[in-house]
Design a protein around this motif. Sequence first.
Motif, short mmCIF file in Angstrom:
data_model
loop_
_atom_site.label_atom_id
_atom_site.label_comp_id
_atom_site.label_asym_id
_atom_site.label_seq_id
_atom_site.Cartn_x
_atom_site.Cartn_y
_atom_site.Cartn_z
N SER A 97 37.22 40.15 45.27
CA SER A 97 36.46 40.18 44.01
C SER A 97 35.83 41.55 43.81
O SER A 97 35.59 42.29 44.76
CB SER A 97 35.39 39.10 43.98
N ARG A 117 37.88 38.14 39.92
CA ARG A 117 38.21 37.48 41.17
C ARG A 117 39.72 37.29 41.26
O ARG A 117 40.34 36.77 40.33
CB ARG A 117 37.49 36.13 41.25
N GLU A 171 42.35 26.68 46.09
CA GLU A 171 41.15 27.14 46.79
C GLU A 171 40.27 27.98 45.87
O GLU A 171 39.04 27.84 45.86
CB GLU A 171 41.57 27.97 48.02
N MET A 172 40.88 28.83 45.08
CA MET A 172 40.15 29.69 44.15
C MET A 172 39.38 28.86 43.12
O MET A 172 38.26 29.21 42.72
CB MET A 172 41.16 30.62 43.46
N LYS A 176 37.87 26.22 43.41
CA LYS A 176 36.66 25.59 43.93
C LYS A 176 35.42 26.40 43.57
O LYS A 176 34.29 25.90 43.66
CB LYS A 176 36.76 25.43 45.45
N LYS A 177 35.62 27.65 43.19
CA LYS A 177 34.50 28.54 42.84
C LYS A 177 34.35 28.59 41.31
O LYS A 177 35.33 28.52 40.59
CB LYS A 177 34.76 29.94 43.39
N THR A 195 32.72 35.66 34.89
CA THR A 195 33.66 35.76 36.01
C THR A 195 35.05 35.38 35.52
O THR A 195 35.25 34.30 34.97
CB THR A 195 33.26 34.83 37.17
#
Length: 409
Positions: free
Chosen positions: A46, A55, A300-301, A303-304, A374
């Motif tokens: 990031s 990110r 996985e990404m 999850k943010k 983001t």
Amino acid sequence: MPEPAGKEKRKRVNVRRPDVMKVVTEEVEAHYRSSIVEKIKTHGGSLTLGNTTIRLAQQFGFCYGVERAIDLAYAARKVFPEQRIFLIGEIIHNPEVNRQLADMGIVSLPWKQLSADYDDLTEDDVVIVPAFGAPTHFMEKIASLGCYVVDTTCGDVMKVWRRVRTYAKEGMTSIIHGKAGHEETQATASRALGDDGTGHYVVVLTLDDTDFLCRYIREGGDREAFFARFENALSPGFDPDQHLHRVGVANQTTMLKSETEEIQRRVKKAVITRDGDDANFIVFDTICGATQERQDALFEMLKKPMDLMLVVGGYNSSNTSHLVEIAEQELPTFFIRNASCLRDLEEVIHYDLHKKSEVTSGYPAAILGDGPVTVGITAGASCPNNLIEDTIFKIFAMRGIDEAAVRAA
């Protein structure tokens, strides 16, 4: 596994000479490498400047098979500087890469059918087989002409070919999870016929297709409805009342992993319901490792928290489109070819998977405001890092941060 012998006149060429590959590596890096992407990767994936954060997924972009295919195509021009070089279709599904090859004088041939263009090839010509591979009748045609052949077929694709050939040899029908009109699936289907041409296959795209097929496996049904459902997705002479008795599942390597696994489960259950056991069902894991890694990295990404996801790549790229399908379930997602699709803060040009066309949309409100934002970025296995870099620069520029500041970060 080597192609079947027979009319073997084509001349396979190893262009991976050390002297050639040194030059090729330098050229490929100059065209597609990105120092910005590499820097962001080394800093945890990031980059935040002001109130804007970019990110990157942990895995995205070129896979080994794609890199190898591009290297071999570049090397072919070095080894054969004066000869005509042709490519069956596209080397990969990315317009930027295919444009570079065209600029090198590599001519794309039709891939949907053997046209008259192939009749004009001579034994002095070079033919590049793309990363997806090519159907056996294409390979036999090239062999009969005695052309030089540079074969860039991905090893994961050839692994699937070995499986469907095994199915055919054992009298099993291949159920192929894929897009019937895709280059890779057509190449795989041709191998599912077996070396003697007596094998059979059916291509299923969706879970609805699978459920229809499973009902026929369990209960039989309306033959006309079956043929209408799977038109252009069946082997010649396919008879659903005969050829669904013993089945094996394979897949186009770029399909959504979870969907392929669900298809395997449903077909196995249908066979067990009909027979009482799974003796007439077989499956091998033929999901591409790189495709799986990119899908897992995106999960996985996600999850943010993020405000927006950009998926960069060619609109006809299967593995890229599946990344879009995953991301759009969670947040606003745009499938873009390159940074030029981000026109300004008012609109973005992107491919709508549901409408199957390029459309123009507005951004989420957060992008237009002055608050923290983001943006997530990922890409399929056929997208070079330089296109990711351009996208990073464009996002920051739209938020008032120039390229020099990004490079200095």
